[in-house]
Design a protein around this motif. Structure first.
Motif, short mmCIF file in Angstrom:
data_model
loop_
_atom_site.label_atom_id
_atom_site.label_comp_id
_atom_site.label_asym_id
_atom_site.label_seq_id
_atom_site.Cartn_x
_atom_site.Cartn_y
_atom_site.Cartn_z
N ALA A 1 -1.71 5.57 7.18
CA ALA A 1 -0.26 5.62 6.92
C ALA A 1 0.44 4.43 7.56
O ALA A 1 1.40 3.88 7.01
N ARG A 2 -0.03 4.02 8.73
CA ARG A 2 0.62 2.91 9.43
C ARG A 2 0.44 1.57 8.72
O ARG A 2 1.15 0.62 8.98
N ARG A 3 -0.57 1.50 7.83
CA ARG A 3 -0.77 0.28 7.03
C ARG A 3 0.07 0.29 5.77
O ARG A 3 0.13 -0.71 5.05
N ALA A 4 0.63 1.46 5.45
CA ALA A 4 1.31 1.61 4.16
C ALA A 4 2.75 1.13 4.21
O ALA A 4 3.42 1.21 5.24
N ALA A 5 3.22 0.63 3.07
CA ALA A 5 4.65 0.32 2.92
C ALA A 5 5.40 1.58 2.49
O ALA A 5 6.57 1.75 2.80
N TYR A 6 4.71 2.46 1.74
CA TYR A 6 5.33 3.68 1.21
C TYR A 6 4.45 4.87 1.56
O TYR A 6 3.27 4.88 1.21
N VAL A 7 5.03 5.83 2.24
CA VAL A 7 4.31 7.07 2.56
C VAL A 7 5.04 8.20 1.85
O VAL A 7 6.27 8.31 1.92
N ILE A 8 4.27 9.03 1.16
CA ILE A 8 4.82 10.16 0.42
C ILE A 8 4.13 11.42 0.96
O ILE A 8 2.90 11.45 1.06
N ALA A 9 4.93 12.41 1.33
CA ALA A 9 4.35 13.63 1.91
C ALA A 9 5.21 14.82 1.51
O ALA A 9 6.41 14.69 1.29
N SER A 10 4.57 16.01 1.46
CA SER A 10 5.36 17.23 1.37
C SER A 10 5.95 17.49 2.75
O SER A 10 5.45 16.96 3.75
N ASP A 11 7.00 18.32 2.81
CA ASP A 11 7.63 18.54 4.12
C ASP A 11 6.67 19.17 5.13
O ASP A 11 6.84 18.98 6.33
N ASP A 12 5.64 19.87 4.66
CA ASP A 12 4.67 20.45 5.60
C ASP A 12 3.46 19.55 5.85
O ASP A 12 2.47 20.00 6.41
N GLU A 13 3.54 18.30 5.41
CA GLU A 13 2.41 17.37 5.60
C GLU A 13 2.74 16.19 6.52
O GLU A 13 1.83 15.44 6.90
N LEU A 14 4.03 16.02 6.85
CA LEU A 14 4.41 14.84 7.62
C LEU A 14 3.71 14.79 8.97
O LEU A 14 3.38 13.72 9.48
N ASP A 15 3.47 16.00 9.55
CA ASP A 15 2.82 16.02 10.87
C ASP A 15 1.36 15.58 10.80
O ASP A 15 0.71 15.45 11.83
N LEU A 16 0.83 15.33 9.60
CA LEU A 16 -0.54 14.81 9.49
C LEU A 16 -0.60 13.30 9.62
O LEU A 16 -1.69 12.72 9.68
N VAL A 17 0.57 12.65 9.63
CA VAL A 17 0.58 11.20 9.78
C VAL A 17 1.42 10.71 10.96
O VAL A 17 1.38 9.52 11.29
N ALA A 18 2.19 11.61 11.58
CA ALA A 18 2.99 11.23 12.76
C ALA A 18 3.44 12.51 13.46
O ALA A 18 3.56 13.55 12.83
N ASP A 19 3.73 12.39 14.75
CA ASP A 19 4.09 13.58 15.54
C ASP A 19 5.58 13.92 15.44
O ASP A 19 6.40 13.06 15.16
N VAL B 1 0.85 -1.19 0.00
CA VAL B 1 0.00 0.00 0.00
C VAL B 1 0.89 1.23 0.00
O VAL B 1 1.89 1.29 0.72
N SER B 2 0.54 2.22 -0.84
CA SER B 2 1.23 3.51 -0.79
C SER B 2 0.21 4.59 -0.49
O SER B 2 -0.96 4.49 -0.89
N LEU B 3 0.65 5.60 0.26
CA LEU B 3 -0.23 6.72 0.62
C LEU B 3 0.50 8.02 0.31
O LEU B 3 1.60 8.25 0.81
N ASP B 4 -0.13 8.85 -0.51
CA ASP B 4 0.35 10.23 -0.67
C ASP B 4 -0.56 11.09 0.18
O ASP B 4 -1.78 11.13 -0.04
N VAL B 5 0.01 11.76 1.17
CA VAL B 5 -0.79 12.49 2.16
C VAL B 5 -1.66 13.56 1.51
O VAL B 5 -2.83 13.73 1.88
N ASN B 6 -1.15 14.28 0.55
CA ASN B 6 -1.97 15.18 -0.28
C ASN B 6 -3.02 15.97 0.50
O ASN B 6 -4.22 15.87 0.21
N HIS B 7 -2.61 16.77 1.45
CA HIS B 7 -3.60 17.49 2.26
C HIS B 7 -4.35 18.54 1.43
O HIS B 7 -3.73 19.31 0.70
#
Ligand code: ADP
Length: 313
Positions: free
Chosen positions: A184-202, A160-166
């Protein structure tokens, strides 16, 4: 099975040649992050299917014919006779500031149902299922759809891949975080912009990445626009510079990047090589007008290798 299945809402975008308030000439194109990624992967030679709902109207037919023309399998798309295809109106105010007006509330695309996607996964048996953070923002049924398929697909061994795409027009950061963290925790690949990472982890980038890797994510790709991109794995971090090009339209860079990155994953490349392919695809996308029109083929990528700037080939 096929290489990639993705699903979401594709719309028809009307791009004005000036401020919308003055009217003007509109260019009519297909838009949608997941279909952009599907087209990007198809251009790179992968077998891809797109699922989603369109209305029984000319806009829905335009979406499907464009995807088919690009070599994307639309067999599992649903034509919803009760709802219209979503529309968007776009005005580019400066080279990198674009304003969007949506007409997508109650659209066919937002009525996505878990059964639509369940059937597509069962029939296509994809190696990779690509999700975005846009689809779960569309409606309660779409959220249920993404959450349940992320769980069932990852349990069945599908990558599974997830692009956070807020999309801040669709929901708040708090709502996004609550919905996207478990996906995101189910995904093998997570793709995010640098200002989106906090939407999937602290935490900071390093802390957020460490937490995702601890939950079993294999690669976390971070996009930084013209400053390039990074990929994090348990082995550490690799950075890549953006390919220097003259950007004419920044929209679609992220989707092209995602297609390039996932193409590298499907080809079994090292994380740094996946990242490079993503950055190269992003550079092609920003060099052309339109969300996906500039996405490269393999022959296009080869042009970047071994030619000096300014060369005519
Ligand atoms: P998004 O569209 O999701 O905001 P980015 O703007 O970060 O995504 O773009 C994704 C990737 O595309 C970047 O990591 C970079 O490699 C490439 N890219 C983006 N903008 C440019 C640019 N102006 N010139 C060259 N490459 C770019």
């Amino acid at each position: 099975g096929i290489d990639v299945l993705t699903f979401g809402e594709s719309m028809v975008a009307f791009r004005s040649d000036g401020p919308l308030v003055q009217g003007g000439l509109q260019t009519t194109r297909v838009a949608g992050a997941e279909s952009n990624v599907a087209i990007g992967l198809a251009r790179l030679g992968h077998s891809v299917a797109w699922a989603g709902r369109v209305g029984a109207d000319p806009f829905g037919r335009l979406v499907l014919r464009e995807l088919r023309a690009e070599g994307v399998d639309t067999t599992y798309a649903v034509v919803d006779v009760e709802r219209p295809t979503g529309l968007m109106f776009v005005e580019q105010r400066t080279a990198d500031l674009t304003l969007v007006e949506y007409r997508r509330t109650g659209s066919a695309g937002s009525a996505l149902d878990p059964a639509d996607v369940g059937a597509a996964v069962a029939r296509t048996r994809p190696r990779l299922l690509h999700l975005t953070g846009i689809t779960p923002a569309l409606s309660a049924s779409a959220l249920e759809c993404v959450t349940s398929v992320a769980e069932s697909a990852s349990a069945a061994g599908v990558l599974v891949s997830l692009d956070v795409n807020h999309r801040n027009r669709l929901w708040t950061r708090e709502q996004a975080k609550e919905a996207l963290t478990p996906i995101a925790r189910r995904a093998a690949y997570v793709i995010a912009s640098d200002d989106e990472l906090d939407l999937v982890a602290d935490g900071t980038e390093e802390e957020a990445v460490a937490s995702l890797l601890a939950h079993g994510v294999v690669q976390v790709a971070v996009k930084r626009g013209p400053r390039g991109a990074s990929v994090h794995t348990v082995a550490g971090r690799v950075d890549v510079d953006a390919v220097p090009v003259t950007a004419v339209d920044p929209i679609g860079a992220g989707d092209a990047f995602t297609a390039g990155f996932l193409s590298g994953v499907l080809d079994g490349l090292d994380p740094g090589e996946c990242l490079r392919r993503g950055a190269e695809a992003g550079a092609f996308a920003v060099s052309a007008k339109g969300d996906w029109e500039g996405a490269p083929t393999r022959a296009d990528l080869a042009l970047l290798h071994g030619h000096r700037p300014g060369a005519t080939v």
